[in-house]
Structures are given as structure tokens and as C-alpha cells.
Design an enzyme around this catalytic site. Structure first.
Site, short mmCIF file in Angstrom:
data_model
loop_
_atom_site.label_atom_id
_atom_site.label_comp_id
_atom_site.label_asym_id
_atom_site.label_seq_id
_atom_site.Cartn_x
_atom_site.Cartn_y
_atom_site.Cartn_z
CE LYS A 302 -17.89 33.49 -40.92
NZ LYS A 302 -16.61 32.81 -40.72
NE ARG A 379 -12.33 24.22 -45.42
CZ ARG A 379 -11.55 24.16 -44.36
NH1 ARG A 379 -11.14 22.99 -43.89
NH2 ARG A 379 -11.16 25.27 -43.76
#
Length: 522
Positions: A302, A379
């Protein structure tokens, strides 16, 4: 042993308990520190002789020689939401009187919750230990909504008083000890509802504390410890099964373990089971929470403004909701329902052992995934958690995750997106959220978007580009759910965090508990 940093240990704090009582008495007779009156704009209407038309305000004003009319005029108090006046006055049984603005009307659970939060604010400011709450127009609350309105006020007070001071060297405890709720009726049914509101609120507080805990303290091992503590606290109805890395390998959880592979802190797969202590079970539910105690993004690290890497301790907000709900359900003990609380806890870090972009991994249902972005890791952990949940023989699954920035772009910071192929389950969860006051919005599960998730070398990739990112994420999760099971995904990336208060919200706890309660036989 979990890898820890910085010698930081949270101060131990017991939840601040308040005694709630429902009363039907004349407000002039009430004795205590502060009498708080919720007033709408209409309640402040005055007649030709500049007296309040509202009977309760007029009675109090007459008793106080016209001071309420005078002060409300001088301070331009018109009853707008967020406005408040607190006066210290002789003559009444209460030491102070507070007026809190409710706007044009007050009817929804959210509005009553806000009133409770405002009561908490004025009680803190005046260091009151005893408070009474009354509406200037109690007749505006229908008999059917009195229970839910009173409980929303109680919940707002408990949550409004909460301040997370576990990581501060100095802290001050709230002084509020008792609250009388006047004009909403009395009796055992109302007392039960107030107790329910308290139980849920302390579950929300537990969720907030988990979300607020920094990643150097709340490692996957510590999150698992907290879950195990819940099970031992409520051992009459809970059992805990915490799986280690080897056990997860035996279950072929390749998707989850790939995310965990780079961290010095080993993964812990949490499975709590609630079973009522007596009676038969008619429904089996699973609540699955994303449990990334820190998310660096992995090799797709990030970077740049808005990436929020410094806040990635909140990437376990889904698991905080699930465990907060477990705490409340341990107190409430709903009959006739079995609930599985499941969290695949780990960290997404960077090291020579970590998964790389382009790697192909195999989930526990045998499906293969090409990892085209290591920052779409939640996920991957949920994939194996959902397969595991289906294997428990449950009828319905709700998963909660801080899954996509795309959902925040779509719905903003205060609303979660919900995705489900089941209209029936959508109705159930939305009905629960309307009672809890948490905001959900049903999003489309557009099957044609699955084309974006096709891989050249595996069954699927883990991200499908920028457009419809929260929808493709939900479609990815759907690949790991049995068609026999009703399933809903809640993307709570927006409402997990309150930027103004710089705190986790505990979002999801109240809706989950309400939904479980509605599926019980109570």
C-alpha cells in the site's frame, strides 16, 4: 510464540456498568443530578403570552419562574439536532436540567440512539452520576415502538460514554451510574429490552476495542486468545476450536495459508460454536469475519495518499463484529439456534517466504487462484473460511469484511454494501439492520462481471480491475459457498472506522445479534 513489538501492554479495563430503570413518574418529583428533556422544534412553540405550549416544558418552566423560556430565547435554542442547554437550578429535585434538540421529530432507532449519545455527553460534562431522560412529547412515541425507542436510548448512552483509554498513560472513568428512562412504560418486557440493549452495546464495545488495538499488540495469536476467553466465559453455551497452521494444512487451506506465509506471526483459525444449553436447534447459522490483524498489501504494498496503511489494524473489523456478536449472544442466550463464529486470522506482510504476484494457489475446495494482486488478500482468507463454514452443515452464512476500497467509493463512509443471491436472506438482514440503526445497501451480484475474473492459467484471478471492484470481489467469494446454503457478503470497509473520533465503530455487531435473535425460537 507470537512476535511482539514495543513492550506495549493494554491497561486492563472493566466495562463501565450503568443501572437502567424504566419509570412512570412526574418529572418534577424526580431526584438526581440531571434531568434531560428531549425536545423537538415544535415542542418549543410559545403562545401569545410567551409561554411554552408543550405541557411538560410549561410545567417545568412555571416551577422555575420562567427561566427555561428566557434561556431558550436568549441562547437561540430552537431544538435542532445537536443543540443542547444545561442549567444548574435550585428548586427542582434534580440539580440540573438539560434540554437536547431532536429536530423536527424523533421516530427512528437512529434518532433515539443519537439522543442517548447526547445524554452521555451532557452527563460527562456535568460529571453526573444519576440521570433521567424524558421526552417533552412522550405521546409522540407509539405503544409499539416504546420498547425499541427506550432500548435505543440506553444503547446510545452506553456507547456514548465509551472512551478507549487502554493505551493511554492516564485515563478518567465515567461517573454515570444510574439512568431512569421516564415515559416509555414499565414492566418486565421493557426491563428485558433494556438488558438486551446493554448486552448488545457491550458486544459493540468489545468489537471497538478489538478494532482499535494496534497490530503490535493484537496479533493473530492474541485475537485467538480473546476468542478462547469468550468461550470460557460462556462455557455453558460455547465451545472453541482454534486450528494451528499444521491443522489448516491438513484441511488443504492453501488460499488462507498463502496470505499468512510472509508473517513472523503464525496464523490462527478461530471456530467458536454457540449451542443453547437446552432445547432443540431449528436453525444453524455461521458468521464469518475477515481477520487480517494487519495488511501491508504484501508485494503490492500500500503506497501513496489514501492507501491508509497506517490504519490497517482495522482490517480485522469483520472479525471484531463476529466476536462482538459472540459476546452479546453469550449473554442473551437465544434458544433454538446454533451459531458458528469463524475467523481465519493472519497478517499480510512482506518477506522472502511470502506469496508473489502471479503465484497460483489452491483453496480447500480444490479451486485454483492466480494471485494477480497480493493486496486483495482478504478474499483469499475468506475463501477457505467459507468452505469451512459450509462444511459445518449450516443453513445460512453471513460474512463481514473490510474488503474493498471500491465499496467506500460507491457508498461512502457510513454505509455497508450487501451482496446475496437470496432475496429472503436480504430481507432478513435488512430488517435486522433497520432495528439496529446500522446502514446497509443491497448491491447487484452482476454475474456477467465474472468474465473479468477469468485466468489464463488457473480457475480465476483474485482481482478483476477497477470497475465494479466490490461486485467482482463478492462474485469471487461466491465460488466458495455451497449452493445449498443461503449466503450474504457484507463489505463494511466504510463504516468500520469513525475518522472524526479516530476509533473503530463496532459496526455489524448490533445487526448480527438482531439477525441471530430473529432466527431463534424466542
Amino acid at each position: 510464540m507470537a512476535h511482539t513489538l514495543g513492550l506495549t501492554q493494554p491497561n486492563s479495563t472493566d466495562p463501565h456498568k450503568i443501572s437502567f430503570t424504566a419509570k412512570e413518574i412526574d418529572v418534577k418529583e424526580w431526584k438526581g443530578d440531571i434531568l434531560v428533556v428531549g425536545v423537538t422544534e415544535k415542542d418549543l412553540t410559545k403562545d401569545e403570552s410567551s409561554k411554552f405550549q408543550n405541557p411538560i416544558l410549561n410545567k417545568l418552566d412555571a416551577y422555575l419562574s420562567g427561566i427555561l423560556v428566557q434561556v431558550s430565547s436568549e441562547e437561540d435554542f430552537v431544538g435542532k439536532p445537536g443543540q443542547s442547554i444545561v442549567l444548574r437550578l435550585p428548586g427542582l429535585g434534580s440539580k440540573r436540567i438539560g434540554l437536547i434538540g431532536l429536530g423536527q421529530s424523533v421516530s427512528s432507532p437512529v434518532a433515539f440512539h443519537s439522543l442517548g449519545e447526547a445524554v452521555a455527553t451532557v452527563s460527562k460534562a456535568s460529571q453526573s452520576s444519576s440521570v433521567a431522560v424524558v421526552l417533552a412529547s412522550p405521546e409522540s412515541v407509539s405503544d409499539e415502538s416504546k420498547l425499541s425507542s427506550a432500548s435505543a436510548i440506553a444503547s446510545g448512552i452506553v456507547l456514548g460514554l465509551f472512551e478507549d483509554s487502554r493505551y493511554k498513560s492516564e485515563s478518567k472513568k465515567p461517573s454515570l451510574k444510574s439512568v431512569d428512562i421516564i415515559g416509555f412504560g414499565t414492566g418486565t418486557e421493557l426491563e428485558k429490552k433494556l438488558k438486551y440493549a446493554e448486552d448488545v452495546s457491550y458486544g459493540v464495545i468489545f468489537g471497538r476495542e478489538l478494532t482499535n488495538s494496534p497490530a503490535n499488540v493484537l496479533t493473530p495469536a492474541v485475537l485467538a486468545e480473546e476468542a478462547a476467553k469468550l468461550a470460557s466465559t460462556y462455557s455453558d453455551v460455547f465451545t472453541a476450536n482454534i486450528l494451528n497452521e499444521e491443522q489448516c494444512k491438513e484441511l488443504k487451506m492453501g488460499s488462507y495459508l498463502a496470505v499468512a506465509a510472509a508473517s513472523a506471526n503464525p496464523p490462527h483459525f478461530i471456530h467458536l460454536v454457540y449451542k443453547p444449553s437446552s432445547g432443540s436447534v431449528k436453525t444453524k447459522l455461521a458468521l464469518v469475519g475477515k481477520g487480517l490483524t494487519f495488511d501491508s498489501g504484501g508485494y503490492n504494498i500500500k503506497t501513496g495518499p489514501g492507501c491508509l496503511i497506517e490504519l490497517m489494524k482495522f482490517d480485522m473489523g469483520g472479525s471484531a463484529a463476529v466476536l462482538g456478536a459472540a459476546k452479546a449472544i453469550g449473554e442473551i442466550k437465544p434458544p433454538g439456534v446454533e451459531v458458528h463464529f469463524i475467523v481465519a486470522a493472519c497478517e499480510n506482510m512482506i518477506s522472502g517466504t511470502g506469496m508473489r504476484p502471479g503465484d497460483v494457489i489452491t483453496a480447500s475446495n480444490g479451486k485454483t487462484i492466480e494471485v494477480n494482486n497480493t493486496d486483495a488478500e482478504g478474499r483469499l482468507t475468506l475463501a477457505d473460511a467459507l468452505v469451512y463454514a459450509c462444511n459445518q452443515g449450516v443453513d445460512k452464512i453471513v460474512d463481514l469484511a473490510t474488503l474493498t476500497g471500491a465499496c467506500v467509493i460507491a457508498l461512502g463512509p457510513s454505509m455497508a454494501g450487501i451482496y446475496t443471491p437470496s432475496d429472503e436472506l436480504a430481507k432478513e438482514v435488512i430488517a435486522a439492520s433497520e432495528k439496529s440503526g446500522e446502514k446497509l445497501w443491497r448491491m447487484p451480484l452482476e454475474e456477467s462481471y465474472w468474465e473479468m475474473m477469468k485466468s489464463g492459467v488457473a480457475d480465476m484471478v483474485n482481482t478483476g480491475g477497477r470497475g465494479g471492484g466490490s461486485i467482482t470481489a463478492a462474485l469471487f467469494l461466491k465460488q466458495f459457498v455451497s449452493e445449498k446454503v443461503q449466503w450474504m457478503h457484507i463489505d463494511m470497509a466504510g463504516p468500520v472506522w469513525n475518522e472524526k473520533k479516530k476509533s473503530g465503530t463496532g459496526f455489524g455487531v448490533a445487526t448480527l445479534v438482531e439477525w441471530v435473535q430473529n432466527n431463534s425460537s424466542s
